[in-house]
Write an enzyme that holds these catalytic residues in place. Structure first.
Site: not given
Ligand code: ACO
Length: 319
Positions: A113, A246, A276
């Site tokens: 990214c 980004h 993204n």
């Molecule tokens: N729909 C519904 N529930 C979901 C989903 C979904 N799409 N995805 C995850 N969950 C659930 C999980 O299973 C978990 O449930 P559980 O507690 O029963 O196991 C719960 O939601 C919480 O999951 P987390 O992963 O802790 O959720 P979080 O609040 O951290 O959000 C997210 C996840 C959006 C991915 C966040 O962590 C994030 O944005 N991280 C950064 C990601 C990022 O920026 N990536 C790109 C950067 S680098 C690049 O661009 C390649």
């Protein structure tokens, strides 16, 4: 010494749109969950036949037209991509062929990214050193090809697209200052570890991410590098007209903007409609804001982003 400056911008999104509601029909997720955690509402997905170099070509042609530069005037092509058409030749060579030009230097840059910033700074240094006069710098991805569409933790986040700029020699400063960074110790929290060996794909060919770990790392790294880039350039946040980050997660964008003291009115956000798009997201957002008239000639723009590696960076420029 010559400076380099952006002469034109372009972008391309494949026409097929996949909304959160459509995803919720296929996997256990909801529009509410995706919007509240990420800010994403929809993403564009390439057709089966469309490759990264196809998307790159359309964005490049738009940037060339915007710059008023013919393809055969380009003497350097740098493509940032995580999803190349093939192991080799590079997507930049395939793009060169699709543009109908031959002979100029062409290669890919892989910094996920953060790739567009790495590509832009590489081209900037070619131009400043006199090795090139006009460069095509492209970020292009078909992230949809490396997603496990059953994995709700990752497949809702990404989209396909391409963005491009023509960077040219200039008497006036364009690229003002940049900082690039990487730390391979974080290779395990975001990766696609597959490799080709013995005629087979070995290892997981889909994107893997520890979302919370990435989130925590990204917020700190981006805030730090944006602040350092400004400091080293001897500039203050008040001189930045636009932040073009980004587009990974609205909460990451908001927290970086807050750390820099920039109101969200000065931040370009395309995430809700595009998701993204990895290396394509910064040039896509730049092109959107240039074309809708927000970013004007002479304004100061900061680009910043982070991706797998980890690799991250910030670029300050006069548009
Ligand atoms: N729909 C519904 N529930 C979901 C989903 C979904 N799409 N995805 C995850 N969950 C659930 C999980 O299973 C978990 O449930 P559980 O507690 O029963 O196991 C719960 O939601 C919480 O999951 P987390 O992963 O802790 O959720 P979080 O609040 O951290 O959000 C997210 C996840 C959006 C991915 C966040 O962590 C994030 O944005 N991280 C950064 C990601 C990022 O920026 N990536 C790109 C950067 S680098 C690049 O661009 C390649």
């Amino acid at each position: 010494m010559a400076y380099s400056r952006i002469l034109g911008t372009g972008s391309y999104l494949p026409p097929t749109v996949l909304s959160n509601a459509m995803l919720a029909e296929r996997i256990d997720t909801s529009d509410e969950w995706i919007v509240s955690r990420t800010g994403i509402r929809a993403r564009h997905i390439a057709d089966e036949q469309e490759t990264t170099s196809d998307l790159a070509c359309k964005a490049a042609q738009a940037a060339l037209a915007d710059a008023g530069v013919a393809a055969d005037e380009i003497d350097l092509i740098v493509v940032a991509t995580t999803t190349p058409d093939m192991v080799f030749p590079s997507t930049a060579c395939l793009l060169q062929e699709k543009l109908g030009v031959h002979g100029c230097a062409a290669f890919d840059v892989q910094a996920v990214c953060a790739g567009f910033m790495y590509a832009l700074i590489t081209a900037n240094n070619y131009i400043k050193s006199g090795m090139a006069k006009k460069a095509l710098v492209v970020g292009a991805e078909v992230m949809s090809r490396i997603l496990d569409w059953q994995d709700r933790r990752t497949c809702v986040l990404f989209g396909d697209g391409a963005g491009a700029v023509v960077l040219g020699e200039s008497d006036e400063p364009g690229i003002l200052h940049a900082k690039l960074a990487a730390d391979g110790r974080y290779k395990d929290i975001l990766n696609t570890p597959a490799q080709i060996a013995d005629g087979k794909i070995q290892g997981m060919p889909y994107l893997h991410m520890d979302g919370p770990a990435v989130f925590k790392f990204a917020v700190k790294a981006l805030s730090d590098i944006a602040e350092k880039t400004l400091g080293e350039a001897g500039m203050s946040k008040d001189q930045v007209d636009w932040l073009v980050p980004h587009q990974a997660n609205l909460r990451i964008i908001e927290s970086t903007a807050k750390h820099l003291g920039l109101p969200m009115e000065r931040v370009v956000v395309t995430l809700p409609e595009q998701g993204n798009t990895s290396a394509a997201s910064i040039p896509l957002a730049l092109d959107v804001a240039v074309r809708d008239g927000r970013i004007q000639r002479g304004q100061t723009v900061m680009l910043e982003g982070i991706g797998g590696g980890f690799a991250w960076g910030a670029v300050l420029l006069t548009f």
